[in-house]
Each structure stands twice: as C-alpha cells, then as structure tokens.
Design an enzyme around this catalytic site. Structure first.
Site, PDB file in Angstrom:
ATOM      1  CG  PHE A 199      25.878  64.123  16.134  1.00  0.00           C
ATOM      2  CD1 PHE A 199      24.838  63.984  17.044  1.00  0.00           C
ATOM      3  CD2 PHE A 199      26.550  62.983  15.716  1.00  0.00           C
ATOM      4  CE1 PHE A 199      24.471  62.734  17.526  1.00  0.00           C
ATOM      5  CE2 PHE A 199      26.187  61.726  16.189  1.00  0.00           C
ATOM      6  CZ  PHE A 199      25.149  61.603  17.089  1.00  0.00           C
ATOM      7  CG  ASP A 245      33.588  64.290  14.969  1.00  0.00           C
ATOM      8  OD1 ASP A 245      33.760  63.441  14.065  1.00  0.00           O
ATOM      9  OD2 ASP A 245      32.683  64.207  15.812  1.00  0.00           O
ATOM     10  CE  LYS A 264      28.001  58.503  10.800  1.00  0.00           C
ATOM     11  NZ  LYS A 264      28.158  59.500  11.846  1.00  0.00           N
TER      12      LYS A 264
HETATM   13  C1  LIG Z   1      28.143  59.622  13.322  1.00  0.00           C
HETATM   14  C2  LIG Z   1      28.979  60.633  13.999  1.00  0.00           C
HETATM   15  C3  LIG Z   1      29.462  60.440  15.303  1.00  0.00           C
HETATM   16  C4  LIG Z   1      29.096  59.240  16.126  1.00  0.00           C
HETATM   17  O1  LIG Z   1      29.491  58.047  15.544  1.00  0.00           O
HETATM   18  P1  LIG Z   1      28.815  56.660  16.014  1.00  0.00           P
HETATM   19  O2  LIG Z   1      29.563  55.620  15.261  1.00  0.00           O
HETATM   20  O3  LIG Z   1      27.369  56.750  15.677  1.00  0.00           O
HETATM   21  O4  LIG Z   1      29.026  56.556  17.486  1.00  0.00           O
HETATM   22  C5  LIG Z   1      30.273  61.422  15.843  1.00  0.00           C
HETATM   23  N1  LIG Z   1      30.605  62.523  15.155  1.00  0.00           N
HETATM   24  C6  LIG Z   1      30.156  62.740  13.902  1.00  0.00           C
HETATM   25  C7  LIG Z   1      30.576  63.977  13.178  1.00  0.00           C
HETATM   26  C8  LIG Z   1      29.319  61.814  13.281  1.00  0.00           C
HETATM   27  O5  LIG Z   1      28.850  62.048  12.059  1.00  0.00           O
END
Ligand SMILES: *Cc1c(COP(=O)(O)O)cnc(C)c1O
Length: 414
Positions: free
Chosen positions: A138, A222, A251
């Site tokens: 994701f 990421d 986050k």
């Molecule tokens: C939550 C998340 C995203 C997206 O972040 P948002 O602030 O919701 O746009 C991208 N990559 C990872 C691994 C995530 O957990």
C-alpha cells in the site's frame, strides 16, 4: 449528539460515502485512552493507524502546537522558518543520510509518495520508464500513488492508472527477474501494514539494495507506517543495515498533526531542481514544529527502545493466550499483526470495542495493533485482559453458531 442513531445519520447524510461505517463518535483522548460521546472509555491500540506516537493530548504535542500557533503558523514556501529547518536536520540525522541528504515536506503519506514517484521519474527520464512495486503493498490512494499500490481491486474503478508501474511478487527471485537497466526505481514497504502486517522475506531488502544498485535504479523505502520508532528502530530499513536512495515518512512523525516527508540519500538528493515540485501547506511552521517536538520526545523518553520492549511483551501475551482463534504474530515492535485461523477479524474488532478496546481488522484474518509508543505495563496488562475477553466472546458465538446451524453453516466453526 450522544444518541447513537443521530450521529450515524449525520455521517450517512453529510460525509462522503467513500469510507465505510464509523465505529464510534469519539470526543476526547488522553494517553492511550479515548472516550466516546456517551462517556465510555476505550483503550486505544490503533492510535489513529500508527499516528499518535505519544498517545492523545500529550503535553509535548499540545505545547508545541499552541506555542507555534501563537508565534507563526504559515508563510508559504517563498520563505523558510526555524521549525522547518530544525525538523529537516533532525530527520536527516535520525535517518542517517549524512550531510548530503535532503528533505521535501508534504502533508500526508500520499504526498510524500507522490514526491518519491516524481523523484523516480526525474531519475529515470526517457531511458528508464519502468517503476517496480510489490504486489499487495500500500502506497496511497491519490492517482499517482494508487498506481504504486499493488491492489487491483482498489485500482479498478479508477483505471487507467499512471503508466509505467509494474507489480512484482515479494521474492528475491522476482526481484532478480524484474530488475534491468530500464528500471527507474523500486518501491518497498518494509512491513506491509495495510495488507495485514506482512513481513518481508529474510534478506529481501539487502537483495533489493544489491540489485537496484547494480542496475542503477533507486531503492525507495516507504516508511510511512513503520517509521518514527514504531518497529523498535527509528526506521525499519535500519534493521537490515542498508542505505536506501530515499524513504518516505508520515503517520507517526506528526503524532496527530498531518505531515509527510520525502528524505533522500546521496546522489538522489540532487534530482529535484527549482520549480519541479511544491505544496502550499508543505513544511508549514505548525506541522514542522509539532513533528520536531514529537520526534525529540520519542528520542528523549527512549520510546524507540520502549516500542521494542513492549512489542516483545505483547507478543508473549498473545502467544500465551489460550485461544483456538490465534494462529501467529507478525510485524515488529509496536506494529503487530495477529493472524487468525478463521476470517472473523471484524467480529473480534466489534467484540473488543464492546469490551472497551480499540484494535483494527487489517483484513478478514488479521488483527492489527499499533498502540502509542508510550504504553507501559499497565496498558499491556489491560490489553491482555480485554483482548482475551473479546476472543472468548467471538469463540462462543462461533460455537453457538456451529451447534445451531450445523448443516447450513458455510463458515468453518472454531
Ligand atoms: C498510510 C500509508 C500511506 C498513505 O498515507 P496517507 O497519509 O493516508 O496518504 C502510504 N504508505 C503506507 C505504507 C501507509 O501505511
């Protein structure tokens, strides 16, 4: 407002239907506790999806936000501000970029990954049109990051996707087969959080580094869910002793204030040039002051080590649960996936909430835990008690179900 039907009707009438039902109307938080509009308290083991690193209403968070709001909130990127420079230097130090590293600020995870996507295109140019990411990973839901997100069911309603992205299996063999000199970048989520807290295979990140280096492609990690100390390291890639070309964070670094960043290492730091990217709010003084204070508190209070220690403690608690539902624990530190033997994760979440505990169903067979990094013995013990009760509730429901509907039941009973 506290009437259950009333707020749910408001949600249904006024909020975009892009998200499913809301689980509760929450009005207040403190530490690892939140309260709903009826005054019920919950132990919060989701922390806004790995966001509230210091828990709720932590004095450091509150002070930094209030102080900066009363000093200077926003000026646009025509100007620099002290909190922005302080946070950039701090992130470089914690990520270990060395002096040549650079930081781009956005307001969310998706914006950090959008910047990383553009970094990959700047690196690739016309000769390297291919961008690789992992199946089930994701990376966000904007049109650029959705192309990176390896989930066909999320992409399908919004086709066609931004071209050039290929999703590969999460194996070293797939990496070897896919990488060549036409690849601009490989995106890797070091623990696939949204997919159900799935760990990478042993040696995967090192192999990814070796192969991307050999073929001149960028390795972009990421760290949006795994960063800011959550896994028991400042960033999950540090466990593998590799140096990526870039990482993305969001986050947990803001502790509840929306902020994201792209952090580059080495030559990747020279790819962007004036006019190639920007954001009105990105790097604003409020967000950067709060994130700096949150990261300083994580450092000063030893919360990275606490994440490792409490994570190990929680794993022991979960392994010791006398439950036919629990199969295994995945993840690292305080990002934990509890694998279930039956597809009842949503029922476990609902039962937990009934008992006063907030956890998350990452998918049908996984309970995700991402509590504040500040939790101690008290919270671990309370979790153990409440989670065991929730599991028992679901187990007896499954047994009753199995007894009552033996021949018509379609789900496998516990
Ligand atoms: C939550 C998340 C995203 C997206 O972040 P948002 O602030 O919701 O746009 C991208 N990559 C990872 C691994 C995530 O957990």
């Amino acid at each position: 407002m506290s009437d259950a039907m009333e707020w749910q009707q408001d949600v249904g009438r006024d909020l975009m239907a892009s998200t499913g039902d809301r689980l509760a109307l929450l009005v207040r938080g403190e530490g690892a506790s939140v309260w709903d509009a009826d005054g019920r308290r919950y132990l919060d083991f989701l922390a806004g999806i790995a966001v509230n690193s210091l828990g709720h209403a932590h004095p450091v968070f509150v002070d930094a936000l209030a102080r900066q709001a009363a000093t200077l909130a926003h000026v646009s990127n025509y100007f620099a501000t002290p909190p922005q420079l302080e946070l950039a230097a701090r992130l470089k130090r914690l990520a270990g970029t060395g002096p040549e590293g650079r930081v781009y600020f956005g307001n969310s995870g998706a914006e950090a990954n959008e910047a990383a996507f553009k970094l990959a295109r700047l690196h690739g140019g016309a000769d390297r049109p291919r961008i690789l990411s992992l199946r089930d990973a994701f990376h966000g839901r904007t049109m650029g990051t959705l192309a990176l997100t390896g989930k066909p069911y999320m992409q399908e309603p919004f086709a066609p996707m931004t071209p050039g992205v290929e999703h590969i299996d999460t194996t070293i063999e797939a990496l070897e087969a896919a990488l060549d000199d036409r690849v601009a970048a490989l995106f890797v989520e070091p623990i696939k959080g949204e997919a159900g807290v799935i760990d990478l295979p042993e040696g995967f990140l090192s192999a990814a580094r070796e192969l991307t280096s050999r073929h001149g492609a960028l390795l972009i990690v990421d760290e949006i869910q795994t960063g800011a100390g959550r896994t028991g390291e400042w960033f999950a890639f540090q466990r593998d002793g590799i140096t990526p070309d870039a990482i993305t964070v969001a986050k947990g670094i803001g502790g509840g204030f929306p902020i994201g960043a792209l952090i580059t290492f080495g030559a990747a730091s020279e790819l962007f040039y004036p006019g190639t990217h920007g954001s009105t709010f990105g790097g604003n003084a409020l967000g950067t002051a709060v994130a700096s204070a949150v990261l300083a508190e994580i450092e000063d209070a030893g919360l990275v080590a606490n994440a490792a220690a409490r994570g190990a403690q929680l794993r022991e608690v979960i392994d010791g649960l006398d439950s036919s539902l629990v199969e295994q624990c995945r993840g690292a530190g305080l990002l934990i996936g509890i694998g279930l033997r039956h597809p009842v994760a949503k029922a476990v979440v609902a039962a937990a909430q009934e008992h006063g505990l907030i956890v998350n169903a990452a998918n049908d067979t996984t309970i995700r835990l991402a509590p504040p990094l500040t939790i101690g013995d008290v919270e671990v013990d309370e979790f153990a008690d409440l989670f065991a009760q929730a599991l028992r509730t679901v187990e007896s429901a499954l047994l009753l179900d199995a007894d009552a509907t033996d021949d018509i039941h379609t789900e496998e009973p516990a």
